[in-house]
Design a protein around this motif. Structure first.
Motif, PDB file in Angstrom:
ATOM      1  N   SER A  47      -3.315  21.638   4.446  1.00 39.73           N
ATOM      2  CA  SER A  47      -4.223  20.501   4.301  1.00 39.73           C
ATOM      3  C   SER A  47      -4.869  20.443   2.928  1.00 39.73           C
ATOM      4  O   SER A  47      -5.252  19.364   2.475  1.00 39.73           O
ATOM      5  N   THR A  48      -4.993  21.566   2.247  1.00 38.79           N
ATOM      6  CA  THR A  48      -5.662  21.589   0.945  1.00 38.79           C
ATOM      7  C   THR A  48      -4.695  21.465  -0.231  1.00 38.79           C
ATOM      8  O   THR A  48      -5.141  21.198  -1.353  1.00 38.79           O
ATOM      9  N   THR A  49      -3.401  21.630  -0.022  1.00 40.01           N
ATOM     10  CA  THR A  49      -2.449  21.589  -1.140  1.00 40.01           C
ATOM     11  C   THR A  49      -1.424  20.466  -1.047  1.00 40.01           C
ATOM     12  O   THR A  49      -0.711  20.211  -2.012  1.00 40.01           O
ATOM     13  N   ARG A  50      -1.354  19.762   0.088  1.00 43.85           N
ATOM     14  CA  ARG A  50      -0.336  18.703   0.203  1.00 43.85           C
ATOM     15  C   ARG A  50      -0.721  17.505  -0.658  1.00 43.85           C
ATOM     16  O   ARG A  50      -1.892  17.250  -0.942  1.00 43.85           O
ATOM     17  N   VAL A  51       0.288  16.746  -1.095  1.00 40.93           N
ATOM     18  CA  VAL A  51       0.095  15.560  -1.931  1.00 40.93           C
ATOM     19  C   VAL A  51      -0.371  14.399  -1.059  1.00 40.93           C
ATOM     20  O   VAL A  51       0.224  14.114  -0.011  1.00 40.93           O
ATOM     21  N   TYR A  52      -1.429  13.729  -1.499  1.00 40.81           N
ATOM     22  CA  TYR A  52      -1.953  12.591  -0.739  1.00 40.81           C
ATOM     23  C   TYR A  52      -1.035  11.378  -0.904  1.00 40.81           C
ATOM     24  O   TYR A  52      -0.663  11.009  -2.012  1.00 40.81           O
ATOM     25  N   ARG A  53      -0.676  10.782   0.178  1.00 40.00           N
ATOM     26  CA  ARG A  53       0.175   9.585   0.171  1.00 40.00           C
ATOM     27  C   ARG A  53      -0.517   8.516   1.017  1.00 40.00           C
ATOM     28  O   ARG A  53      -0.692   8.683   2.220  1.00 40.00           O
ATOM     29  N   ALA A  54      -0.867   7.410   0.332  1.00 40.83           N
ATOM     30  CA  ALA A  54      -1.537   6.316   1.042  1.00 40.83           C
ATOM     31  C   ALA A  54      -0.550   5.610   1.964  1.00 40.83           C
ATOM     32  O   ALA A  54       0.647   5.503   1.667  1.00 40.83           O
ATOM     33  N   GLU A  55      -1.044   5.138   3.062  1.00 36.96           N
ATOM     34  CA  GLU A  55      -0.195   4.434   4.014  1.00 36.96           C
ATOM     35  C   GLU A  55       0.148   3.042   3.475  1.00 36.96           C
ATOM     36  O   GLU A  55      -0.678   2.371   2.862  1.00 36.96           O
ATOM     37  N   LEU A  56       1.378   2.632   3.688  1.00 38.82           N
ATOM     38  CA  LEU A  56       1.807   1.310   3.257  1.00 38.82           C
ATOM     39  C   LEU A  56       1.168   0.243   4.133  1.00 38.82           C
ATOM     40  O   LEU A  56       1.049   0.425   5.347  1.00 38.82           O
ATOM     41  N   PRO A  57       0.774  -0.895   3.518  1.00 41.80           N
ATOM     42  CA  PRO A  57       0.245  -2.008   4.325  1.00 41.80           C
ATOM     43  C   PRO A  57       1.387  -2.738   5.030  1.00 41.80           C
ATOM     44  O   PRO A  57       1.826  -3.803   4.611  1.00 41.80           O
ATOM     45  N   THR A  58       1.843  -2.137   6.113  1.00 37.37           N
ATOM     46  CA  THR A  58       3.029  -2.659   6.791  1.00 37.37           C
ATOM     47  C   THR A  58       2.837  -4.092   7.262  1.00 37.37           C
ATOM     48  O   THR A  58       3.743  -4.928   7.133  1.00 37.37           O
ATOM     49  N   SER A  59       1.666  -4.403   7.781  1.00 33.22           N
ATOM     50  CA  SER A  59       1.442  -5.762   8.279  1.00 33.22           C
ATOM     51  C   SER A  59       1.506  -6.783   7.157  1.00 33.22           C
ATOM     52  O   SER A  59       2.071  -7.873   7.322  1.00 33.22           O
ATOM     53  N   ASP A  60       0.962  -6.437   5.976  1.00 31.76           N
ATOM     54  CA  ASP A  60       1.027  -7.354   4.845  1.00 31.76           C
ATOM     55  C   ASP A  60       2.456  -7.526   4.353  1.00 31.76           C
ATOM     56  O   ASP A  60       2.864  -8.622   3.948  1.00 31.76           O
ATOM     57  N   ILE A  61       3.224  -6.446   4.371  1.00 34.18           N
ATOM     58  CA  ILE A  61       4.614  -6.533   3.927  1.00 34.18           C
ATOM     59  C   ILE A  61       5.421  -7.404   4.871  1.00 34.18           C
ATOM     60  O   ILE A  61       6.270  -8.196   4.450  1.00 34.18           O
ATOM     61  N   VAL A  62       5.165  -7.278   6.156  1.00 35.66           N
ATOM     62  CA  VAL A  62       5.901  -8.086   7.131  1.00 35.66           C
ATOM     63  C   VAL A  62       5.571  -9.562   6.968  1.00 35.66           C
ATOM     64  O   VAL A  62       6.455 -10.432   7.064  1.00 35.66           O
ATOM     65  N   ARG A  63       4.293  -9.867   6.665  1.00 33.39           N
ATOM     66  CA  ARG A  63       3.902 -11.265   6.518  1.00 33.39           C
ATOM     67  C   ARG A  63       4.367 -11.876   5.203  1.00 33.39           C
ATOM     68  O   ARG A  63       4.462 -13.086   5.085  1.00 33.39           O
ATOM     69  N   PHE A  64       4.657 -11.040   4.188  1.00 36.82           N
ATOM     70  CA  PHE A  64       5.047 -11.573   2.882  1.00 36.82           C
ATOM     71  C   PHE A  64       6.452 -12.156   2.951  1.00 36.82           C
ATOM     72  O   PHE A  64       7.362 -11.592   3.552  1.00 36.82           O
TER      73      PHE A  64
END
Length: 329
Positions: A47-64
């Motif tokens: 938990s202290t050394t893993r790379v932070y990865r933001a979640e994709l805005p899946t709902s926005d991508i689907v609506r685009f």
């Protein structure tokens, strides 16, 4: 003596042989230590050394959808002896847009998604560029629409009842032609030297510099230009239209005694000429001062080069055929 007795007792216990119970207890302690590290240490380390990865805005991508386009208004002023009502203008706008949308080819993935729209105004057009003027004349024997290069047209119709249908067809054809010309422009744009079009990376602001470059102002070769009038008539309307998307700061300068370009033009019977392979080396930017008043914004330099009298007129030839005297670098 007390310290010596304690040391003797300590070493005496270490020298004693281990029993089965003590060995078993030591093994239990070692196993518990390993389990404690695995169960608590590994999750803490992860938990202290893993790379932070933001979640994709899946709902926005689907609506685009790539069908979202940039609307570009094309303004039409209808000048008629019998003025049209605002309801007629709204009807013409709606009908034109429906007809243009129904005939528009599908946008490709790499194409500019630009949607031209008609904006119909009733009355005399203002004395500013950038719009179409349609003069409606009734009582003609035939129906005709004659569009001039100055963006004005005479629309002749036999009866007033046919006016709206004729205007819808005429305006639809003009809007579709304007949009088609822009869409045809995109695939041809490239950064190749000598092309007439190029694509710029977007920036919120550009510094446009207009430069009159006089190579050798001697023997009566002094030149000047009315750049303020030219900018006001031809460039300012474009600057105003692009203001919602980007800002263009325009400046001008005149450079005398600029010196010759790095390449020498070929001699001809009636002047000099340059070939396409010479154009990339023609702009002598190290010695020609193209500095902008706004050094933080991307620069767009437009240069009017006036060669020395001995080199005039100077042309650009491709395979012996004269081409436009303008080029991009």
């Amino acid at each position: 003596m007390a310290i010596a007795d304690r040391l003797r007792a300590l070493f005496g216990r270490q020298s004693q042989p281990k029993t089965v119970i003590s060995v078993h207890r030591e093994r239990q302690v070692a196993v518990c230590s390993i389990l404690f590290f695995l169960l608590l240490g590994l999750p803490l380390w992860w938990s202290t050394t893993r790379v932070y990865r933001a979640e994709l805005p899946t709902s926005d991508i689907v609506r685009f959808t790539p069908e979202q386009t940039l609307p570009v208004p094309v303004v039409f002023y209808i000048d008629a002896k019998t003025p049209l009502s605002q309801a007629d203008a709204t009807f013409i706008e709606t009908s034109v847009q429906a007809q243009v949308d129904s005939q528009r080819p599908q946008f490709t993935a790499s194409e500019w998604h630009i949607r031209y729209q008609a904006a119909v105004r009733v009355g005399v057009a203002p004395d500013t560029p950038g719009h179409y003027t349609l003069r409606l004349r009734m009582g003609s024997d035939i129906t005709s629409v004659d569009v001039t290069p100055a963006r004005s047209a005479i629309v002749s119709v036999p009866h007033a009842a046919q006016a709206k249908d004729v205007l819808v067809k005429a305006i639809s054809a003009i809007v579709a032609d304007e949009e088609r010309s822009v869409r045809d422009l995109a695939p041809q744009a490239s950064k190749a030297i000598g092309n007439t079009h190029a694509v710029l990376k977007y920036a919120p602001e550009y510094a446009v510099t207009l430069t009159l470059l006089n190579e050798n102002p001697v023997d009566g070769a002094a030149v000047d230009w009315d750049i303020k009038q030219a900018v006001r008539m031809y460039l300012q309307p474009l600057v105003d239209e692009l203001r919602p998307f980007t800002r263009l700061s325009v400046s001008s300068q005149v450079l005398h005694h600029a010196g010759p370009p790095p390449v020498t033009a070929h001699k001809a019977d009636n002047g000099t000429y340059l070939t396409s392979d010479m154009l990339p080396h023609f702009v002598n930017s190290p010695s020609w001062n193209f500095a902008s008043v706004d050094p933080t914004s991307p620069m767009l330099n437009f240069v009017l080069f006036v060669p020395a009298l001995a080199s005039q007129p100077m042309r650009i030839l491709d395979s012996g055929i004269e081409r436009s005297s303008a080029f991009l670098v």
